[in-house]
Design an enzyme around this catalytic site. Structure first.
Site, PDB file in Angstrom:
ATOM      1  N   ARG A   6     -12.182  -7.595  11.428  1.00 20.96           N
ATOM      2  CA  ARG A   6     -11.626  -8.103  12.726  1.00 20.96           C
ATOM      3  C   ARG A   6     -10.236  -7.539  13.005  1.00 20.96           C
ATOM      4  NH1 ARG A   6      -8.424 -13.049  13.959  1.00 20.96           N
ATOM      5  NH2 ARG A   6      -8.939 -13.763  15.787  1.00 20.96           N
ATOM      6  N   HIS A  11      -6.947  -4.434  16.319  1.00 22.22           N
ATOM      7  CA  HIS A  11      -5.767  -3.862  16.120  1.00 22.22           C
ATOM      8  C   HIS A  11      -5.429  -2.254  15.821  1.00 22.22           C
ATOM      9  CE1 HIS A  11      -3.487  -7.457  16.600  1.00 22.22           C
ATOM     10  NE2 HIS A  11      -4.302  -7.864  15.707  1.00 22.22           N
ATOM     11  N   LYS A  39      -6.142 -13.028  25.815  1.00 24.05           N
ATOM     12  CA  LYS A  39      -4.957 -12.716  24.815  1.00 24.05           C
ATOM     13  C   LYS A  39      -3.659 -12.366  25.389  1.00 24.05           C
ATOM     14  CE  LYS A  39      -4.065 -11.222  20.018  1.00 24.05           C
ATOM     15  NZ  LYS A  39      -4.650 -10.500  18.976  1.00 24.05           N
ATOM     16  N   ASN A  42      -1.132  -7.961  22.552  1.00 22.65           N
ATOM     17  CA  ASN A  42      -1.783  -7.369  21.402  1.00 22.65           C
ATOM     18  C   ASN A  42      -1.224  -6.037  20.949  1.00 22.65           C
ATOM     19  OD1 ASN A  42      -4.196  -7.661  19.446  1.00 22.65           O
ATOM     20  ND2 ASN A  42      -4.708  -5.761  20.646  1.00 22.65           N
ATOM     21  N   THR A  43      -1.433  -5.530  19.806  1.00 18.97           N
ATOM     22  CA  THR A  43      -0.900  -4.177  19.387  1.00 18.97           C
ATOM     23  C   THR A  43      -1.872  -3.446  19.030  1.00 18.97           C
ATOM     24  OG1 THR A  43       1.334  -5.047  19.079  1.00 18.97           O
ATOM     25  CG2 THR A  43       0.755  -3.151  17.945  1.00 18.97           C
ATOM     26  N   HIS A 115      -4.251  -8.927   8.850  1.00 18.98           N
ATOM     27  CA  HIS A 115      -3.359  -9.594  10.122  1.00 18.98           C
ATOM     28  C   HIS A 115      -2.070  -8.956  10.286  1.00 18.98           C
ATOM     29  CE1 HIS A 115      -1.273 -13.021  12.334  1.00 18.98           C
ATOM     30  NE2 HIS A 115      -0.385 -13.065  11.424  1.00 18.98           N
TER      31      HIS A 115
END
Length: 120
Positions: A6, A11, A39, A42-43, A115
């Site tokens: 994920r 990412h 979203k 996001n990076t 994460h």
């Protein structure tokens, strides 16, 4: 999908030609982050997996949630910010490319990124 998979989906984009609004609009939709809602931020990290995984063996630092499984590194990124002008799934993003410090939470043995903890 594992937490590591994920993390990679959300990412990591390598090699990449990021930095533009079109890039963000395309990638956010392609990677499943425009449904059921857009979203907000996001990076995308533009480094290969082994470079990102290596961040997990740097010294531990405090995560935002108080855990001590975070690590910092400097990488090439594209930050995508929702403009708030459109509705899902056709979200509209503003893209910005830079080289900056990221903070990543890692788990497992060997430790792998799970994460993206800090966007600053």
């Amino acid at each position: 999908e594992t937490m590591y998979e994920r993390f990679l989906r959300q990412h990591v984009d390598f090699p990449a030609t990021g930095g533009t609004n079109l890039y963000c609009n395309t990638m956010m939709q392609r990677r499943g982050m425009t449904t059921p809602s857009c979203k907000q931020f996001n990076t995308f990290i533009h480094e290969d997996n082994s470079t990102i995984d290596t961040i997990c063996i740097t010294r531990n630092i405090l995560c935002k949630n108080g855990m001590m499984n975070c690590h910092a590194g400097v990488v090439n990124v594209t930050d995508c910010r929702d403009t708030g002008r459109t509705r899902p799934p056709n979200c509209s993003y503003q893209g910005r490319a830079s080289t900056r410090r990221v903070v990543i939470a890692c788990n497992g043995n060997p430790p792998l990124p799970v994460h993206l903890d800090s966007y600053l």
